[in-house]
Design an enzyme around this catalytic site. Structure first.
Site, short mmCIF file in Angstrom:
data_model
loop_
_atom_site.label_atom_id
_atom_site.label_comp_id
_atom_site.label_asym_id
_atom_site.label_seq_id
_atom_site.Cartn_x
_atom_site.Cartn_y
_atom_site.Cartn_z
N ASP A 227 0.82 -1.21 0.00
CA ASP A 227 0.00 0.00 0.00
C ASP A 227 0.86 1.26 0.00
OD1 ASP A 227 -2.65 0.59 -0.29
OD2 ASP A 227 -3.04 0.88 1.84
N ASP A 274 -9.33 -2.25 2.16
CA ASP A 274 -9.07 -1.67 3.48
C ASP A 274 -10.09 -2.11 4.51
OD1 ASP A 274 -6.87 -0.27 2.46
OD2 ASP A 274 -8.12 1.41 1.80
#
Length: 396
Positions: A227, A274
């Site tokens: 990420d 997420d």
């Protein structure tokens, strides 16, 4: 979840509050639904014990084997994710945006059709059962088996079992989900996008197991760096997120008044990854809590049962704080943030500290939902040792 979804279309809820409330509700519901995985594992174990006692024993109904993530798969996940993400980036860069979104939307509508059907079938079953038990139990059954001569490693065992067994509520759910998916494909309304996104989250977290705490940690750490790299190091993640028009994100309206130029409302977004990736980890911790509490698993597990949930609650609160930190930094610096940069330390750190405080670190690290595979390995190893011993005795 339903209340928030409805209210958000008529009442202007601050998008940060909306995001934190909806994500918390999704995680809480999905993680508790995942307790059925313990029931499935218990049934498999019970059937194996019965088979050992009676070689002629046959199960009355097919058992579902839990999908678990292996150590190697967890290590490869960031690499595979990077390849998929970069492929989408190249597609948007060199192909017409509308064409890419058309293909992706069609794919997710088909997958969403299935996810919606599975999500709403139990609800329809409950509603129809309260009206007519006989109607809810009506089934359409058709046995379909196709023989094939292909190698087993390629096509699986012969014959292929394509038998159908579907109840009346499931048929209604299937038809209703198909209609919904068609309308989403045509109009792409943000609220319909959220329905599909929520269903993806619920079904993913509910039906998938990380196997062990260690594997979960490997996956989270790998995606932590994934990420950070793709958000801070390149424009790839942000470009794909902004251009991709599909239910791989949940949208939160900043205002309910449409923009005068575009005719659309302004929204903030949160990628499903997420929610789902930390959700896998939270669900594992909740099942560890259930394991410690020794809740009743057979004949069925009660997902609403009340038992101590220290690991789940500690980590869920830490997740919310991590998500809140993400939003604060994003608003302060007016820049996209990799949510896992804050969520991974929050989830891993809180669960690890909880284990240390409770003196259960060894138990947490040794907890496994891969019992079948471990038992088979142990049996194979034991058989191998016995074979070696017997051969050694023969030689002597």
């Amino acid at each position: 979840i339903c209340g928030l979804w409805v209210a958000s279309q008529y009442v202007e809820i601050h998008y940060v509050v909306h995001l934190l409330a909806l994500v918390t509700a999704i995680l809480y519901a999905a993680c508790h639904s995942s307790l059925v995985l313990l029931e499935e594992q218990a049934k498999v174990k019970d059937e194996k014990e019965k088979s050992k006692k009676d070689p002629n024993y046959k199960s009355e109904e097919p058992l579902t084997r839990t999908e678990t993530l292996g150590k190697e798969e967890a290590m490869q996940f960031p690499i595979m994710g990077s390849a998929s993400l970069f492929s989408l980036y190249l597609a948007f860069k060199f192909l017409p945006r509308d064409l890419v979104n058309l293909l992706i939307s069609f794919y997710f509508c088909m997958v969403g059709w299935v996810a919606l059907s599975i999500t709403f079938a139990p609800l329809l079953t409950t509603i129809i059962s309260s009206i007519s038990t006989s109607l809810s139990e009506k089934k359409v059954e058709k046995e379909i088996k196709i023989n094939h001569s292909l190698p087993e490693w390629l096509a699986g065992e012969s014959p292929w079992d394509l038998s159908i067994e579907i109840t009346f509520p499931e048929i209604l759910s299937f038809i209703g989900s198909a209609i919904f998916s068609v309308f989403y494909f045509k109009y792409k309304h943000w609220a319909m996008n959220n329905v599909l996104g929520i269903c993806f989250c619920l079904q993913g977290i509910e039906r998938f197991s990380l196997g062990t705490y260690k594997i979960g940690a490997i996956l989270l750490v790998g995606l932590f760096f994934y990420d950070i790299f793709w958000v801070f190091g390149t424009e790839v993640m942000v470009t794909v997120a902004k251009n991709l028009d599909g239910p791989i994100k949940i949208l939160f309206p900043r205002t309910l008044v449409p923009n005068e130029e575009t005719g659309k409302i302004e929204t903030s977004l949160l990628g499903l990854g997420d929610i789902v990736i930390p959700g896998f980890f939270l669900a594992l911790l909740l099942r560890f809590d259930a394991h410690n509490a020794k809740i009743k698993l057979l004949p069925t597990v009660d997902i609403y049962s009340n038992f101590p949930k220290p690991y789940f609650h500690w980590t869920l609160v830490s997740y919310i704080l991590g998500m809140g930190t993400t939003m604060y930094v994003m608003i302060t610096f007016q820049a996209a943030q990799p949510a896992l940069l804050y969520l991974v330390p929050a989830c891993l750190g809180s669960s690890f500290i909880c284990a240390i405080v409770r003196g259960e670190l060894k138990e947490l690290l040794s907890y496994s939902e891969e019992e079948e595979e471990e038992e088979e390995e142990a049996e194979t190893k034991s058989d191998g040792e016995e074979k070696v011993d017997s051969e050694t005795k023969k030689e002597n």
